[in-house]
Scaffold this motif. Sequence first.
Motif, PDB file in Angstrom:
ATOM      1  N   TRP A   1      18.037  58.246  76.369  1.00  0.00           N
ATOM      2  CA  TRP A   1      18.613  57.820  77.642  1.00  0.00           C
ATOM      3  C   TRP A   1      17.620  56.924  78.376  1.00  0.00           C
ATOM      4  CZ3 TRP A   1      23.301  57.860  79.649  1.00  0.00           C
ATOM      5  CH2 TRP A   1      24.251  58.745  79.111  1.00  0.00           C
ATOM      6  N   TYR A   2      18.153  55.863  78.972  1.00  0.00           N
ATOM      7  CA  TYR A   2      17.360  54.917  79.754  1.00  0.00           C
ATOM      8  C   TYR A   2      17.932  54.839  81.167  1.00  0.00           C
ATOM      9  CZ  TYR A   2      15.483  53.235  75.293  1.00  0.00           C
ATOM     10  OH  TYR A   2      14.875  53.148  74.069  1.00  0.00           O
ATOM     11  N   LEU A   3      17.040  54.836  82.136  1.00  0.00           N
ATOM     12  CA  LEU A   3      17.428  54.654  83.539  1.00  0.00           C
ATOM     13  C   LEU A   3      16.776  53.378  84.044  1.00  0.00           C
ATOM     14  CD1 LEU A   3      16.989  58.306  84.906  1.00  0.00           C
ATOM     15  CD2 LEU A   3      18.985  57.267  83.809  1.00  0.00           C
ATOM     16  N   MET A   4      17.607  52.451  84.485  1.00  0.00           N
ATOM     17  CA  MET A   4      17.105  51.152  84.940  1.00  0.00           C
ATOM     18  C   MET A   4      17.251  51.022  86.455  1.00  0.00           C
ATOM     19  SD  MET A   4      18.478  47.289  84.024  1.00  0.00           S
ATOM     20  CE  MET A   4      18.045  47.355  82.285  1.00  0.00           C
ATOM     21  N   GLU A   5      16.164  50.632  87.073  1.00  0.00           N
ATOM     22  CA  GLU A   5      16.186  50.263  88.490  1.00  0.00           C
ATOM     23  C   GLU A   5      16.078  48.750  88.570  1.00  0.00           C
ATOM     24  OE1 GLU A   5      16.296  52.114  91.635  1.00  0.00           O
ATOM     25  OE2 GLU A   5      17.327  53.327  90.124  1.00  0.00           O
ATOM     26  N   ALA A   6      17.060  48.109  89.183  1.00  0.00           N
ATOM     27  CA  ALA A   6      17.136  46.651  89.226  1.00  0.00           C
ATOM     28  C   ALA A   6      16.862  46.161  90.644  1.00  0.00           C
ATOM     29  CB  ALA A   6      18.517  46.178  88.762  1.00  0.00           C
ATOM     30  N   LYS A   7      15.898  45.251  90.780  1.00  0.00           N
ATOM     31  CA  LYS A   7      15.479  44.755  92.086  1.00  0.00           C
ATOM     32  C   LYS A   7      15.682  43.242  92.165  1.00  0.00           C
ATOM     33  CE  LYS A   7      14.149  48.903  93.046  1.00  0.00           C
ATOM     34  NZ  LYS A   7      14.995  49.760  93.932  1.00  0.00           N
ATOM     35  N   TRP A   8      16.379  42.830  93.223  1.00  0.00           N
ATOM     36  CA  TRP A   8      16.633  41.407  93.471  1.00  0.00           C
ATOM     37  C   TRP A   8      15.867  41.029  94.739  1.00  0.00           C
ATOM     38  CZ3 TRP A   8      19.885  38.088  90.569  1.00  0.00           C
ATOM     39  CH2 TRP A   8      20.081  36.831  91.127  1.00  0.00           C
ATOM     40  N   TYR A   9      14.553  40.863  94.590  1.00  0.00           N
ATOM     41  CA  TYR A   9      13.691  40.553  95.719  1.00  0.00           C
ATOM     42  C   TYR A   9      13.192  39.119  95.614  1.00  0.00           C
ATOM     43  CZ  TYR A   9      13.380  45.629  96.592  1.00  0.00           C
ATOM     44  OH  TYR A   9      13.663  46.938  96.847  1.00  0.00           O
ATOM     45  N   ARG A  17      25.160  55.029  89.246  1.00  0.00           N
ATOM     46  CA  ARG A  17      25.451  56.443  89.032  1.00  0.00           C
ATOM     47  C   ARG A  17      24.742  57.264  90.096  1.00  0.00           C
ATOM     48  NH1 ARG A  17      29.858  57.056  86.857  1.00  0.00           N
ATOM     49  NH2 ARG A  17      30.023  55.126  88.063  1.00  0.00           N
ATOM     50  N   ARG A  18      25.511  58.004  90.888  1.00  0.00           N
ATOM     51  CA  ARG A  18      24.944  58.801  91.972  1.00  0.00           C
ATOM     52  C   ARG A  18      25.046  60.288  91.630  1.00  0.00           C
ATOM     53  NH1 ARG A  18      23.671  57.885  97.151  1.00  0.00           N
ATOM     54  NH2 ARG A  18      24.572  55.784  97.066  1.00  0.00           N
ATOM     55  N   GLY A  19      23.956  61.014  91.861  1.00  0.00           N
ATOM     56  CA  GLY A  19      23.930  62.452  91.615  1.00  0.00           C
ATOM     57  C   GLY A  19      23.186  63.166  92.716  1.00  0.00           C
ATOM     58  N   PRO A  20      22.997  64.478  92.576  1.00  0.00           N
ATOM     59  CA  PRO A  20      22.307  65.251  93.623  1.00  0.00           C
ATOM     60  C   PRO A  20      20.856  64.837  93.814  1.00  0.00           C
ATOM     61  CG  PRO A  20      22.661  66.587  91.651  1.00  0.00           C
ATOM     62  CD  PRO A  20      23.439  65.339  91.463  1.00  0.00           C
ATOM     63  N   ASN A  21      20.265  64.197  92.797  1.00  0.00           N
ATOM     64  CA  ASN A  21      18.862  63.793  92.895  1.00  0.00           C
ATOM     65  C   ASN A  21      18.706  62.290  93.103  1.00  0.00           C
ATOM     66  OD1 ASN A  21      17.811  66.426  92.495  1.00  0.00           O
ATOM     67  ND2 ASN A  21      18.213  66.236  90.303  1.00  0.00           N
ATOM     68  N   GLY A  22      19.719  61.644  93.649  1.00  0.00           N
ATOM     69  CA  GLY A  22      19.620  60.225  93.955  1.00  0.00           C
ATOM     70  C   GLY A  22      20.482  59.358  93.056  1.00  0.00           C
ATOM     71  N   GLU A  23      20.444  58.062  93.332  1.00  0.00           N
ATOM     72  CA  GLU A  23      21.273  57.098  92.613  1.00  0.00           C
ATOM     73  C   GLU A  23      20.453  56.335  91.586  1.00  0.00           C
ATOM     74  OE1 GLU A  23      23.430  52.908  93.719  1.00  0.00           O
ATOM     75  OE2 GLU A  23      23.886  54.610  95.019  1.00  0.00           O
ATOM     76  N   VAL A  24      21.068  56.051  90.451  1.00  0.00           N
ATOM     77  CA  VAL A  24      20.458  55.248  89.403  1.00  0.00           C
ATOM     78  C   VAL A  24      21.239  53.956  89.298  1.00  0.00           C
ATOM     79  CG1 VAL A  24      19.936  55.099  86.943  1.00  0.00           C
ATOM     80  CG2 VAL A  24      19.671  57.276  88.136  1.00  0.00           C
ATOM     81  N   ASP A  25      20.528  52.820  89.300  1.00  0.00           N
ATOM     82  CA  ASP A  25      21.213  51.528  89.269  1.00  0.00           C
ATOM     83  C   ASP A  25      22.007  51.334  87.986  1.00  0.00           C
ATOM     84  OD1 ASP A  25      20.172  50.984  91.736  1.00  0.00           O
ATOM     85  OD2 ASP A  25      18.561  49.687  91.009  1.00  0.00           O
TER      86      ASP A  25
END
Length: 208
Positions: A39-47, A22-30
């Motif tokens: 509401w939950y915002l998840m950042e997913a990292k595949w490192y 989800r992309r908005g004016p304040n950046g993208e949420v994974d």
Amino acid sequence: MRFNALLADALVRDGVDADADRRGPNGEVDVAFFLDGTWYLMEAKWYTDPITVEPLRQLRDILTQRRPGTIGILASRSGFDDSARRRAAEVRDVVLFDRPHLEALIGGVATGSELVTAANRSVAVYGQPDVPLAALLRPRRPVRCANSLSALVRHAGVSGCVARMSAMIAGQGTRPASRNEWPRLRRHGVPAGVSRNRQHRSTTTNCR
């Protein structure tokens, strides 16, 4: 991107309203999703290596631009280093999911609702944002009402009518009182619908 969609699809499969990228004016949420009024915002990292505190700082910057009460989830296939764990313990509005959590979610070992609710409980009740999967999903101790009530009565030294009423409420083989008996039971301080057992009627009339 595929990782984000995979996580969102797993949540949707479990009946959770989720969207990926989800992309908005304040950046993208994974991954963004709504569960039990939050509401939950998840950042997913595949490192390859455990992630540092920097992605957590970025997630918290996003949270400060969202509605108060929004919870962040930092998901890392490779886990977290000590700096990320320490910072998550300080901020208390971010949950950490590592590889076992993600595999449980994707593989259906635990539903998205079960996993997120257990993690949120861990943060809210114990202040622990980083809990191993096995401990997070460990069944909570069942409540045995009759035993707990009896122990409470003994510990508090409750006697007389209150103790007898407590034993009656926790007793076996009882059935609700009929509507015609409610006035009489109320006169003796017994809630309507508790019991009309002969033995229990005699105990309630002997209360002092």
